[in-house]
Design a protein around this motif. Structure first.
Motif, mmCIF file in Angstrom:
data_model
loop_
_atom_site.group_PDB
_atom_site.id
_atom_site.type_symbol
_atom_site.label_atom_id
_atom_site.label_comp_id
_atom_site.label_asym_id
_atom_site.label_seq_id
_atom_site.Cartn_x
_atom_site.Cartn_y
_atom_site.Cartn_z
ATOM 1 N N UNK A 111 9.132 11.843 -12.262
ATOM 2 C CA UNK A 111 10.523 11.507 -11.949
ATOM 3 C C UNK A 111 10.703 10.066 -11.475
ATOM 4 N N UNK A 112 9.803 9.612 -10.609
ATOM 5 C CA UNK A 112 9.981 8.278 -10.034
ATOM 6 C C UNK A 112 9.723 7.163 -11.039
ATOM 7 N N UNK A 113 9.174 7.492 -12.210
ATOM 8 C CA UNK A 113 8.967 6.461 -13.229
ATOM 9 C C UNK A 113 10.268 5.788 -13.640
ATOM 10 N N UNK A 114 11.362 6.532 -13.567
ATOM 11 C CA UNK A 114 12.664 5.976 -13.949
ATOM 12 C C UNK A 114 13.004 4.730 -13.147
ATOM 13 N N UNK A 168 2.718 5.765 -3.374
ATOM 14 C CA UNK A 168 3.794 6.694 -3.716
ATOM 15 C C UNK A 168 4.120 6.667 -5.216
ATOM 16 N N UNK A 169 4.048 5.495 -5.845
ATOM 17 C CA UNK A 169 4.598 5.362 -7.193
ATOM 18 C C UNK A 169 3.584 5.079 -8.306
ATOM 19 N N UNK A 170 2.441 4.525 -7.985
ATOM 20 C CA UNK A 170 1.528 4.093 -9.047
ATOM 21 C C UNK A 170 0.663 5.245 -9.552
ATOM 22 N N UNK A 194 0.837 -1.205 0.000
ATOM 23 C CA UNK A 194 0.000 0.000 0.000
ATOM 24 C C UNK A 194 0.873 1.257 0.000
ATOM 25 N N UNK A 195 1.861 1.288 0.873
ATOM 26 C CA UNK A 195 2.759 2.442 0.952
ATOM 27 C C UNK A 195 3.496 2.653 -0.367
ATOM 28 N N UNK A 196 3.904 1.567 -0.993
ATOM 29 C CA UNK A 196 4.672 1.638 -2.242
ATOM 30 C C UNK A 196 3.810 2.142 -3.389
ATOM 31 N N UNK A 197 2.616 1.558 -3.547
ATOM 32 C CA UNK A 197 1.751 1.936 -4.665
ATOM 33 C C UNK A 197 1.175 3.342 -4.496
ATOM 34 N N UNK A 253 13.151 2.285 -1.973
ATOM 35 C CA UNK A 253 13.334 3.109 -3.170
ATOM 36 C C UNK A 253 13.217 4.599 -2.865
ATOM 37 N N UNK A 254 12.404 4.944 -1.861
ATOM 38 C CA UNK A 254 12.250 6.360 -1.504
ATOM 39 C C UNK A 254 13.586 6.974 -1.095
#
Length: 378
Positions: free
Chosen positions: A276-279, A120-122, A115-118, A158-159
């Motif tokens: 930016x985080x897509x990289x 932030x990034x999805x 949950x925390x990951x998605x 990753x953060x």
């Protein structure tokens, strides 16, 4: 009994359909309620499973073997597993001495990190959950429990790459290594994962990997044959697995990864510049493709490396779908949808995933172990 993919699909498909108006009309509160419902369903489905897939034949006896912290040295010596996972499991058994409760605790922790990951990034959290279920959820939560903890810790770390907090990243990866030693390969990614790679490097990986795969160039086996593992029993065991493993021969898997890699290279700059985080996840998929092609001589190695970077799918495919919708690119959109649909069919037809749930009754361990070891030949 029913198959795993069939039971979960209707609910998650419904969520995907309702995610579109949520992004434009519904309140943030409604979105959070929908996410809570989706995660609750995943906890019930993944966490309350019975003896499903194949590795329960190893994990159930391991859990029964634990006697709090009293026999940890004996268990560590006997199993040869990473100490972090063994200590964590012993702690869980002290809290609730029940194998199925341990599964629920493990799944809940993994999904909390997810949950925390998605979040932030999805670009589309619900869609990412669907991709997670189709690509990775059953393998990670049913079979490779040690890998799963290590992978989710890496994703959480990753953060710290984004924030350029090197020592925090290394600290989390060190903890991940205590759950699965393969996490040692995550250390150098701090220096490359958030960098934009030149197109010539991407095309070189694409073409070179394809040549290695189709010409059956045995790079990994050649390296293993030149290295002695006589002083490390576990590495020697892994080397034996590699030598006895058959080549990866899934035509569907080969085509899927090559087409996806081609799309990633074509859209690499556009997707990287949009967020930016897509990289992080574009490069993660490139690493997955490289590992997949270089290790294609061994199905075991392909599987192991795919687990390490499997999370790239969870963010990449929703990213590509969003791009296709915004740019009215029907080819990419239909490719991803068709791909996910085919993968779902493969999951539903997998005999390993004959599903049972604690809430509706499960077969006893010996019956399922016989089914796994004798009928499936595992």
């Amino acid at each position: 009994m029913s198959y795993a993919g069939e039971r979960e699909t209707n609910i998650l498909s419904y969520n995907c359909e309702t995610d579109i108006p949520l992004s434009t009309e519904a309140t943030d509160r409604s979105r959070k309620q929908l996410l809570k419902f989706a995660y609750l369903i995943l906890v019930i489905f993944l966490g309350l499973r019975g003896y499903v897939y194949t590795d329960f034949v190893n994990y159930k006896p391991f859990f029964d073997m634990l006697e709090g912290f009293q026999n940890l040295p004996e268990v560590l010596l006997l199993k040869g597993w990473e100490p972090g996972f063994v200590v964590y499991s012993a702690l869980c058994k002290l809290l609730i001495p029940n194998y199925f409760a341990w599964n629920v605790i493990s799944t809940t922790i993994d999904l909390f990190l997810l949950y925390k990951i998605l979040e932030r990034y999805s670009s589309n959290h619900i869609l990412s959950l669907i991709v997670f279920f189709i690509i990775g959820a059953t393998a990670l939560e049913f079979n490779v429990l040690r890998n799963a903890k290590a992978i989710f810790l890496f994703l959480y770390a990753l953060r710290y790459i984004e924030e350029k907090k090197k020592w925090k990243y290394f600290g989390v990866i060190f903890i991940a290594c205590l759950f699965h030693i393969s996490s040692i390969m995550y250390f150098p990614l701090y220096f490359v994962l958030n960098k934009k790679w030149p197109k010539w490097i991407l095309w070189s990986i694409y073409i070179g990997g394809a040549l290695i795969m189709f010409l059956h160039i045995g790079i990994v086996s050649d390296i293993v044959s030149r290295v002695s593992f006589s002083e490390d029993g576990r590495l020697e065991h892994l080397a034996g697995h590699l030598e006895n493993s058959q080549a990866y021969s899934s035509l569907f898997g080969n085509i899927e990864r090559m087409i996806t890699m081609f799309i990633v290279i074509i859209l690499y700059n556009k997707l990287a510049e949009s967020k930016n985080c897509n990289l992080l996840f574009l490069n993660m998929y490139v690493l997955l493709y490289a590992a997949f092609t270089v290790c294609s001589e061994s199905a075991v190695m392909v599987q192991r490396f795919q687990y390490m970077f499997i999370a790239s799918f969870w963010v990449l495919y929703p990213m590509l779908i969003e791009y296709a919708k915004e740019n009215r690119n029907k080819i990419i959109y239909l490719f991803i949808v068709a791909l996910l649909s085919m993968k779902l069919v493969l999951i539903a037809s997998d005999p390993n995933l004959e599903y049972e749930n604690v809430l509706t009754g499960v077969s006893d361990f010996d019956t399922r172990a016989y089914y796994t070891e004798k009928i499936l030949g595992r």
